[in-house]
Design an enzyme around this catalytic site. Structure first.
Site, mmCIF file in Angstrom:
data_model
loop_
_atom_site.group_PDB
_atom_site.id
_atom_site.type_symbol
_atom_site.label_atom_id
_atom_site.label_comp_id
_atom_site.label_asym_id
_atom_site.label_seq_id
_atom_site.Cartn_x
_atom_site.Cartn_y
_atom_site.Cartn_z
ATOM 1 N N GLU A 272 48.125 40.511 50.796
ATOM 2 C CA GLU A 272 46.935 39.340 51.549
ATOM 3 C C GLU A 272 47.119 38.039 50.554
ATOM 4 O O GLU A 272 46.361 37.838 49.762
ATOM 5 C CB GLU A 272 45.458 39.756 51.035
ATOM 6 C CG GLU A 272 44.413 39.060 51.658
ATOM 7 C CD GLU A 272 43.002 39.481 51.228
ATOM 8 O OE1 GLU A 272 42.072 38.900 52.019
ATOM 9 O OE2 GLU A 272 42.869 40.429 50.323
ATOM 10 N N LYS B 175 47.327 41.470 55.199
ATOM 11 C CA LYS B 175 46.139 40.759 55.747
ATOM 12 C C LYS B 175 46.113 39.351 55.418
ATOM 13 O O LYS B 175 46.248 38.922 54.370
ATOM 14 C CB LYS B 175 44.925 41.555 54.654
ATOM 15 C CG LYS B 175 43.564 40.979 54.904
ATOM 16 C CD LYS B 175 42.558 41.993 53.963
ATOM 17 C CE LYS B 175 41.042 41.420 54.093
ATOM 18 N NZ LYS B 175 40.138 42.298 53.876
#
Length: 296
Positions: A178, A214
């Site tokens: 992420e 993400k």
């Protein structure tokens, strides 16, 4: 690969739904509790604070609407992984409902340098991964932040994310990488493009099992399609990044193949004083809205 791991892999790969982010940690917990209608004077120390947020999460994961039909996964804070809900360990309860458990493993952010915030060093990562595997967790999540379109900073952030991902994958866990682009950045679009370039290069060099990504929703809809289509990417999920739920869902629906992994946008209408019927109706409405945008 165990039968359970194979079933979880299938749910994440082909499940028609989204991943709930229930992983607010120490720094963001007071804000999450305030949103839930619990002010800071309601707890005297960290233990009481974490107890209150665990109660909130238990109420969410035991709600009738929180199941694998629309919620295919959930990202947990370490204390939530270690806790119980409905009389069962949280990861076991989730999987019983068809929801694949993930664990947030990063230890927060360094101060900004070269327009980015790298993750703090994490010497205990391997021990944490061993514990997560023992508790039936499928994967992990770790967050760093891009504030400016700085090539050196973005290169460093991607390098660090993939190095940590290799440590995690060695335990048989699926890492969610992420590198969040700050949606308030004046250089957001340029940062999206640099991040895409560096991430594609890192994926091409990646030799392990597929990973997950993400990402912040890109300024240009569809920009991350090469990541969605990449053979080494199991799934691309999006954070709400500060967008309220209606706006986050509109932006998400413009990006086919990307599903939600919302935190604030999922929880924003829930209040601790609601009756169970009110709570379940509110949560169910949010789940349906985010699910619809994820499968659009």
């Amino acid at each position: 690969m165990t039968t359970v791991h194979a079933a979880m892999l299938d749910q994440i790969k082909s499940g028609q739904g989204f991943i709930a982010a229930l992983d607010q940690s120490g720094g963001s917990t007071p804000k999450a509790l305030k949103g839930y209608g619990i002010e800071a004077d309601a707890f005297a120390n960290d233990e009481e604070m974490f107890g209150l947020i665990h109660d909130m999460r238990s109420r969410i994961v035991t709600a009738p609407c929180f199941n694998g039909e629309k919620v295919i996964g959930a990202i947990l804070f370490e204390r939530t992984m270690d806790g119980e809900a409905g009389g069962k360990p949280v990861p076991a309860l989730l999987w019983e409902r068809g929801v694949v458990p993930f664990l947030k493993v990063d230890k927060g952010l360094e101060d900004e340098a070269d327009g980015v915030q790298l993750m703090k060093a994490n010497p205990g990562l391997d021990d944490l991964c061993v514990r997560a595997v023992a508790k039936g967790v499928f994967g992990t999540k770790m967050r760093s932040v891009v504030n400016l379109a700085n090539p050196a900073g973005i290169k460093a952030i991607v390098k660090q994310q993939f190095a940590e991902a290799a440590r995690i994958a060695a335990h048989g866990l699926v890492p969610i990488i992420e590198p969040e682009v700050n949606i308030k950045s004046a250089e957001r679009d340029a940062a999206d493009r640099l991040l895409l370039k560096e991430t594609l290069a890192a994926l091409d060099a990646w030799t392990g099992a597929p990973v997950m990504l993400k990402l912040s929703l890109p300024t240009e809809a569809g920009l991350f399609q090469p990541l969605v289509d990449h053979p080494k990417v199991l799934r691309v999920v999006a954070l709400s990044g500060g967008f309220a739920r209606p706006e986050a869902c509109v932006e998400l629906a413009k990006n086919p193949g990307i599903i939600a992994s919302f935190s604030r946008a999922l929880l924003e209408d829930l209040r601790h004083k609601m009756s169970d019927d009110e709570f379940n109706a509110s949560l169910g409405g949010a789940i349906s809205e985010i699910h619809a945008a994820s499968v659009a």
